[in-house]
Motif scaffolding. Sequence first.
Motif, mmCIF file in Angstrom:
data_model
loop_
_atom_site.group_PDB
_atom_site.id
_atom_site.type_symbol
_atom_site.label_atom_id
_atom_site.label_comp_id
_atom_site.label_asym_id
_atom_site.label_seq_id
_atom_site.Cartn_x
_atom_site.Cartn_y
_atom_site.Cartn_z
ATOM 1 N N THR A 40 0.914 -1.233 0.068
ATOM 2 C CA THR A 40 -0.185 -0.014 0.013
ATOM 3 C C THR A 40 0.989 1.480 -0.113
ATOM 4 N N GLU A 44 -0.116 3.974 -2.842
ATOM 5 C CA GLU A 44 -0.594 4.876 -2.543
ATOM 6 C C GLU A 44 0.281 6.247 -3.271
ATOM 7 N N THR A 45 1.726 6.216 -3.019
ATOM 8 C CA THR A 45 2.446 7.079 -4.185
ATOM 9 C C THR A 45 1.865 7.180 -5.533
ATOM 10 N N LEU A 58 -5.408 -0.706 -4.993
ATOM 11 C CA LEU A 58 -5.726 -0.300 -3.569
ATOM 12 C C LEU A 58 -7.270 -0.548 -3.178
ATOM 13 N N SER A 70 -12.946 2.970 3.143
ATOM 14 C CA SER A 70 -11.607 3.140 2.352
ATOM 15 C C SER A 70 -11.943 2.689 0.968
ATOM 16 N N ARG A 74 -12.265 4.413 -3.828
ATOM 17 C CA ARG A 74 -11.395 3.804 -4.950
ATOM 18 C C ARG A 74 -12.067 3.019 -6.058
#
Length: 238
Positions: A40, A44-45, A58, A70, A74
Amino acid sequence: MVQWQGTNFTVDGHEPTSAEEYYRIGLHCWDSAEHRDAATAFLETAAANGHGAAVELLGHIDYVRGHYASALPRLRQSTGSPRAAYYLASLYHQGCPQAGVPQSFDEAARWYRSSAELGEPEAMLALGDLYLERLLPVARTPAEHALEYFLAAAARNHPYGQYRAAEVYRTLYQDAQRAAALYQACVDNPMTVRHSLGSMMMLQSQAHLREISANRAAGLLQQRRDSVNPPHQRGDFY
């Protein structure tokens, strides 16, 4: 190089600089049992820099971990993903208070159809079940709608699709020939044994194949009896 908890990660020997390279490291980590927890951070980057596949992965990770709140945004961002559409459908199908998603069979069907149109057989099976359970509006009989989706999954070599289509043909249409062909496809499918219901499908398919074969043999014997001893010629001795 990039470090995560003392482990160095590179892309082809150099430090990642692009969203695609961070995604590749994240994907590698997710596919690796040893570094799965690092996935992750890299994804996430990549997602923060607009990488759509990283956002979709993700969402998948959050969903399978049960982090539905969450996962939801996404998954909504991941247009064109059969997996994301299927997960969204599942959230609406059951309802998910954790993510603020009310139960809605209509919304579930909408997302299942989106997923099915993108080739996801699990979505096809879910739609078939919703029709059989009479939870969706129908233009034909529920069995016709369900069979259409079960056959679509079967055409993609999904063992449960083959099994469910065979069951509909056998029980609702009394079509032993088509049922037998699909039961046999399920038995011969190497993916059947790897399915969570594989043992049940294998045993039931084999049992129904034996029954269909026995009924066919009995029918042929009766045809022989009728041909050599026509009913209108039988006496009391027959």
